[in-house]
Design a protein around this motif. Sequence first.
Motif, PDB file in Angstrom:
ATOM      1  N   ARG A  22      12.747   5.284  12.161  1.00  0.00           N
ATOM      2  CA  ARG A  22      13.253   3.826  13.663  1.00  0.00           C
ATOM      3  C   ARG A  22      11.864   2.903  12.907  1.00  0.00           C
ATOM      4  O   ARG A  22      12.334   1.467  13.574  1.00  0.00           O
ATOM      5  CB  ARG A  22      13.084   4.174  14.744  1.00  0.00           C
ATOM      6  N   SER A  23      10.986   3.495  12.960  1.00  0.00           N
ATOM      7  CA  SER A  23       9.538   2.368  12.731  1.00  0.00           C
ATOM      8  C   SER A  23       9.742   0.958  12.086  1.00  0.00           C
ATOM      9  O   SER A  23       8.704   0.140  12.523  1.00  0.00           O
ATOM     10  CB  SER A  23       8.235   3.280  13.199  1.00  0.00           C
ATOM     11  N   GLY A  24       9.974   0.753  11.388  1.00  0.00           N
ATOM     12  CA  GLY A  24      10.366  -0.129  10.588  1.00  0.00           C
ATOM     13  C   GLY A  24       9.284  -0.329   9.474  1.00  0.00           C
ATOM     14  O   GLY A  24       9.343  -1.200   8.729  1.00  0.00           O
ATOM     15  N   LYS A  25       8.631   1.034   9.489  1.00  0.00           N
ATOM     16  CA  LYS A  25       7.832   0.593   8.495  1.00  0.00           C
ATOM     17  C   LYS A  25       7.867   2.283   7.402  1.00  0.00           C
ATOM     18  O   LYS A  25       7.238   2.993   8.778  1.00  0.00           O
ATOM     19  CB  LYS A  25       6.110   0.484   9.118  1.00  0.00           C
ATOM     20  N   ILE A  26       8.011   2.392   7.009  1.00  0.00           N
ATOM     21  CA  ILE A  26       8.446   3.601   5.829  1.00  0.00           C
ATOM     22  C   ILE A  26       7.062   4.207   4.842  1.00  0.00           C
ATOM     23  O   ILE A  26       7.357   4.915   4.465  1.00  0.00           O
ATOM     24  CB  ILE A  26       9.641   4.347   6.099  1.00  0.00           C
ATOM     25  N   SER A  27       6.671   3.258   3.969  1.00  0.00           N
ATOM     26  CA  SER A  27       5.112   2.747   3.427  1.00  0.00           C
ATOM     27  C   SER A  27       4.420   4.081   3.611  1.00  0.00           C
ATOM     28  O   SER A  27       4.016   4.107   5.025  1.00  0.00           O
ATOM     29  CB  SER A  27       5.057   1.023   2.643  1.00  0.00           C
ATOM     30  N   GLY A  28       3.390   3.696   3.032  1.00  0.00           N
ATOM     31  CA  GLY A  28       2.472   4.468   3.117  1.00  0.00           C
ATOM     32  C   GLY A  28       0.855   3.835   3.967  1.00  0.00           C
ATOM     33  O   GLY A  28       1.154   2.474   4.440  1.00  0.00           O
ATOM     34  N   ASN A  29       0.119   4.127   4.979  1.00  0.00           N
ATOM     35  CA  ASN A  29      -0.771   3.967   5.319  1.00  0.00           C
ATOM     36  C   ASN A  29       0.098   3.430   6.869  1.00  0.00           C
ATOM     37  O   ASN A  29      -1.027   2.454   7.510  1.00  0.00           O
ATOM     38  CB  ASN A  29      -2.023   3.018   5.097  1.00  0.00           C
ATOM     39  N   GLY A  30       0.849   3.831   7.588  1.00  0.00           N
ATOM     40  CA  GLY A  30       1.432   3.504   8.974  1.00  0.00           C
ATOM     41  C   GLY A  30       0.913   4.396   9.978  1.00  0.00           C
ATOM     42  O   GLY A  30      -0.449   5.885   9.789  1.00  0.00           O
ATOM     43  N   ASP A  31       0.966   5.026  11.551  1.00  0.00           N
ATOM     44  CA  ASP A  31       0.894   5.385  12.653  1.00  0.00           C
ATOM     45  C   ASP A  31       1.097   6.645  12.064  1.00  0.00           C
ATOM     46  O   ASP A  31      -0.134   7.307  12.199  1.00  0.00           O
ATOM     47  CB  ASP A  31       1.735   5.214  13.271  1.00  0.00           C
ATOM     48  N   PHE A  32       1.827   7.532  11.174  1.00  0.00           N
ATOM     49  CA  PHE A  32       1.564   9.108  11.537  1.00  0.00           C
ATOM     50  C   PHE A  32       0.690   9.080  10.354  1.00  0.00           C
ATOM     51  O   PHE A  32      -0.067  10.265  10.480  1.00  0.00           O
ATOM     52  CB  PHE A  32       3.032   9.902  10.232  1.00  0.00           C
ATOM     53  N   THR A  33      -0.014   8.273   8.783  1.00  0.00           N
ATOM     54  CA  THR A  33      -0.232   8.834   7.920  1.00  0.00           C
ATOM     55  C   THR A  33      -1.573   8.383   8.574  1.00  0.00           C
ATOM     56  O   THR A  33      -2.860   9.947   8.741  1.00  0.00           O
ATOM     57  CB  THR A  33      -0.611   7.887   7.189  1.00  0.00           C
ATOM     58  N   GLN A  34      -2.379   7.888   9.948  1.00  0.00           N
ATOM     59  CA  GLN A  34      -3.337   7.659  10.485  1.00  0.00           C
ATOM     60  C   GLN A  34      -3.491   9.124  11.561  1.00  0.00           C
ATOM     61  O   GLN A  34      -4.753   9.646  11.235  1.00  0.00           O
ATOM     62  CB  GLN A  34      -3.935   6.435  11.035  1.00  0.00           C
ATOM     63  N   CYS A  49     -10.486  11.140   5.980  1.00  0.00           N
ATOM     64  CA  CYS A  49      -9.371  11.753   4.892  1.00  0.00           C
ATOM     65  C   CYS A  49      -8.502  10.565   4.645  1.00  0.00           C
ATOM     66  O   CYS A  49      -8.459   9.469   5.819  1.00  0.00           O
ATOM     67  CB  CYS A  49      -8.729  12.701   5.845  1.00  0.00           C
ATOM     68  N   LEU A  50      -8.405  11.207   3.458  1.00  0.00           N
ATOM     69  CA  LEU A  50      -7.208   9.592   3.544  1.00  0.00           C
ATOM     70  C   LEU A  50      -6.309  11.050   2.842  1.00  0.00           C
ATOM     71  O   LEU A  50      -6.075  12.165   1.697  1.00  0.00           O
ATOM     72  CB  LEU A  50      -7.574   9.025   1.429  1.00  0.00           C
ATOM     73  N   LEU A  51      -4.019  10.657   3.151  1.00  0.00           N
ATOM     74  CA  LEU A  51      -3.452  11.724   3.084  1.00  0.00           C
ATOM     75  C   LEU A  51      -3.270  11.121   1.099  1.00  0.00           C
ATOM     76  O   LEU A  51      -3.805  10.209   0.677  1.00  0.00           O
ATOM     77  CB  LEU A  51      -2.309  11.460   3.292  1.00  0.00           C
ATOM     78  N   THR A  52      -2.846  12.228   0.296  1.00  0.00           N
ATOM     79  CA  THR A  52      -2.363  11.358  -0.525  1.00  0.00           C
ATOM     80  C   THR A  52      -1.254  12.186  -1.462  1.00  0.00           C
ATOM     81  O   THR A  52      -0.541  12.802   0.013  1.00  0.00           O
ATOM     82  CB  THR A  52      -2.947  12.032  -1.578  1.00  0.00           C
ATOM     83  N   GLY A 193       2.683  17.182  -1.331  1.00  0.00           N
ATOM     84  CA  GLY A 193       1.269  15.971  -0.453  1.00  0.00           C
ATOM     85  C   GLY A 193       0.420  16.613  -0.492  1.00  0.00           C
ATOM     86  O   GLY A 193      -0.605  18.095  -1.009  1.00  0.00           O
ATOM     87  N   GLY A 194      -0.870  16.032   0.099  1.00  0.00           N
ATOM     88  CA  GLY A 194      -2.471  16.483   0.070  1.00  0.00           C
ATOM     89  C   GLY A 194      -3.015  16.158   0.262  1.00  0.00           C
ATOM     90  O   GLY A 194      -2.579  14.900   1.316  1.00  0.00           O
ATOM     91  N   MET A 195      -4.771  15.232   0.465  1.00  0.00           N
ATOM     92  CA  MET A 195      -5.594  15.140   1.000  1.00  0.00           C
ATOM     93  C   MET A 195      -6.856  15.224   0.646  1.00  0.00           C
ATOM     94  O   MET A 195      -7.098  15.982   0.156  1.00  0.00           O
ATOM     95  CB  MET A 195      -5.549  15.307   2.706  1.00  0.00           C
ATOM     96  N   LEU A 196      -7.240  13.396   0.240  1.00  0.00           N
ATOM     97  CA  LEU A 196      -8.956  13.688   0.036  1.00  0.00           C
ATOM     98  C   LEU A 196     -10.050  13.984   1.462  1.00  0.00           C
ATOM     99  O   LEU A 196      -9.440  13.013   2.027  1.00  0.00           O
ATOM    100  CB  LEU A 196      -9.395  12.213  -1.073  1.00  0.00           C
ATOM    101  N   VAL A 197     -10.491  14.892   1.314  1.00  0.00           N
ATOM    102  CA  VAL A 197     -11.788  14.448   2.382  1.00  0.00           C
ATOM    103  C   VAL A 197     -13.338  14.088   1.338  1.00  0.00           C
ATOM    104  O   VAL A 197     -13.418  14.558   0.438  1.00  0.00           O
ATOM    105  CB  VAL A 197     -12.332  16.171   3.040  1.00  0.00           C
ATOM    106  N   ILE A 198     -13.708  12.987   2.303  1.00  0.00           N
ATOM    107  CA  ILE A 198     -14.653  12.024   1.880  1.00  0.00           C
ATOM    108  C   ILE A 198     -15.426  12.248   2.438  1.00  0.00           C
ATOM    109  O   ILE A 198     -15.343  12.091   4.022  1.00  0.00           O
ATOM    110  CB  ILE A 198     -14.662  10.610   1.543  1.00  0.00           C
ATOM    111  N   ASN A 199     -17.437  13.410   2.479  1.00  0.00           N
ATOM    112  CA  ASN A 199     -17.643  13.542   3.051  1.00  0.00           C
ATOM    113  C   ASN A 199     -19.289  12.629   3.313  1.00  0.00           C
ATOM    114  O   ASN A 199     -19.863  13.272   4.322  1.00  0.00           O
ATOM    115  CB  ASN A 199     -18.110  14.980   3.394  1.00  0.00           C
ATOM    116  N   GLU A 200     -19.084  11.780   3.007  1.00  0.00           N
ATOM    117  CA  GLU A 200     -20.797  10.824   2.825  1.00  0.00           C
ATOM    118  C   GLU A 200     -20.079   9.460   3.394  1.00  0.00           C
ATOM    119  O   GLU A 200     -19.209   8.893   2.072  1.00  0.00           O
ATOM    120  CB  GLU A 200     -21.486  10.965   1.440  1.00  0.00           C
ATOM    121  N   LYS A 201     -21.107   8.688   3.727  1.00  0.00           N
ATOM    122  CA  LYS A 201     -20.406   7.605   4.316  1.00  0.00           C
ATOM    123  C   LYS A 201     -20.356   6.560   2.890  1.00  0.00           C
ATOM    124  O   LYS A 201     -19.181   5.884   2.649  1.00  0.00           O
ATOM    125  CB  LYS A 201     -21.346   6.579   5.443  1.00  0.00           C
ATOM    126  N   ARG A 202     -21.049   6.711   2.146  1.00  0.00           N
ATOM    127  CA  ARG A 202     -21.088   5.697   1.143  1.00  0.00           C
ATOM    128  C   ARG A 202     -20.005   5.977   0.144  1.00  0.00           C
ATOM    129  O   ARG A 202     -20.102   4.332  -0.905  1.00  0.00           O
ATOM    130  CB  ARG A 202     -23.007   5.965   0.123  1.00  0.00           C
TER     131      ARG A 202
END
Length: 383
Positions: A22-34, A49-52, A193-202
């Motif tokens: 119903r949100s009108g956005k179902i591609s990636g990096n939307g509210d649920f991803t965040q 974290c980035l969902l994959t 589904g999966g997720m990448l964790v990035i533990n360094e700012k650089r």
Amino acid sequence: MIPFNKPTLTGEEAGFMRLACRSGKISGNGDFTQKCQGFFEERFGFRKCLLTSSCTDGLEMAALLCDIRPGDEVIMPSYTFVSTANAFVLRGAKIVFCDSRPDHPGMDEDSLESLITPKTKVIVPVHYAGVACDMDRIMRLAKKHGLFVVEDAAQAVDSLYVGAGGRPKPLGSIGHFAAFSFHETKNLISGEGGMLVINEKRHEKRAEIIWEKGTNRAQFYRGEVNKYGWVDVGSSFLPSEITAAFLWAQTRNLEKIQNRRLAIWHDYHKRLEPLFNDGLVRGPFIPDYATNNGHMFYLVCRSLSQRDGLIRHLRKNGIMAIFHYLPLHRSPYFRKQYAGGRLKYADLYSDRLVRLPFFHSLKPAEVKFICGKVREFFHGRNT
Ligand SMILES: *Cc1c(COP(=O)(O)O)cnc(C)c1O
């Protein structure tokens, strides 16, 4: 038939997926991803974290972020899933396989340093069954030789490493990168589904660019740049919001899911402990520095024929128990190019390990029944 796995459903998945529609956005990096990413960052102290779409994707992103070039060497256990290796092979890496530990299928930290050469770039510890590798030792070696550490934390959500000094650290928060899986066989799921964790700012900015097809679209949507375009290599690693909505339902029930899985694990352990104590079969081992996240319950038999006998006995009684990895150093793909050699313990676990049915809705009566049949096998003539 008691299956080996049934997907965990909390009852909230369909509702959140409807909201996503119903949100009108179902591609990636939307509210649920965040929301999912924020949950993992807060709860486990992961830097970013980035969902994959899979753990495989997360590992492929990590290989890109480590800037693997043809000929670079990557050390990992042979007793692991094929994606651990493929992610780096796709970038031209040469895989150097490490044996398993005598007491656990995880990588043998004792033999690690002897495998390091001037070409080594990455170590990939796999937290088998959600049980931590000895991360202090691995991180110390990595620092000494200037290597990246990518944790294959596919099975390791909500599990800890307790190193020197005693402060527990969540698995996935220790290496430079970590990849988790939400495949339907894992503790938290979203189908694939999966997720990448990035533990360094650089690495944060580049990770986001690789995630979004090599573009700086994420920065554009945050208003940090006024145009977006092709700035680096990348691919489409994002899951859709439908998948993220499913995962959101699971994260909200993490505690409940984990309590249930741990109860099943301890029930198995209590019922089978007499067999372990009598030396009839080995149970799962959890070192002092690791915690248990209730991912898996496995047994280690005395021989291949005994293991296959146990699987047959259970199947005859309507129970699906299964073995696990065929070690990668003996795989047809690897042996075509490199000498396979022998890795004593990777081969041993491949021959003798068996996993018992393990899922959220497994009933206490079923655990009791399964354990009865396991005991019957080991007390019968089959040993
Ligand atoms: C499940 C698993 C993977 C792959 O996860 P996907 O999400 O299916 O890509 C990788 N490594 C290990 C150790 C796993 O258990």
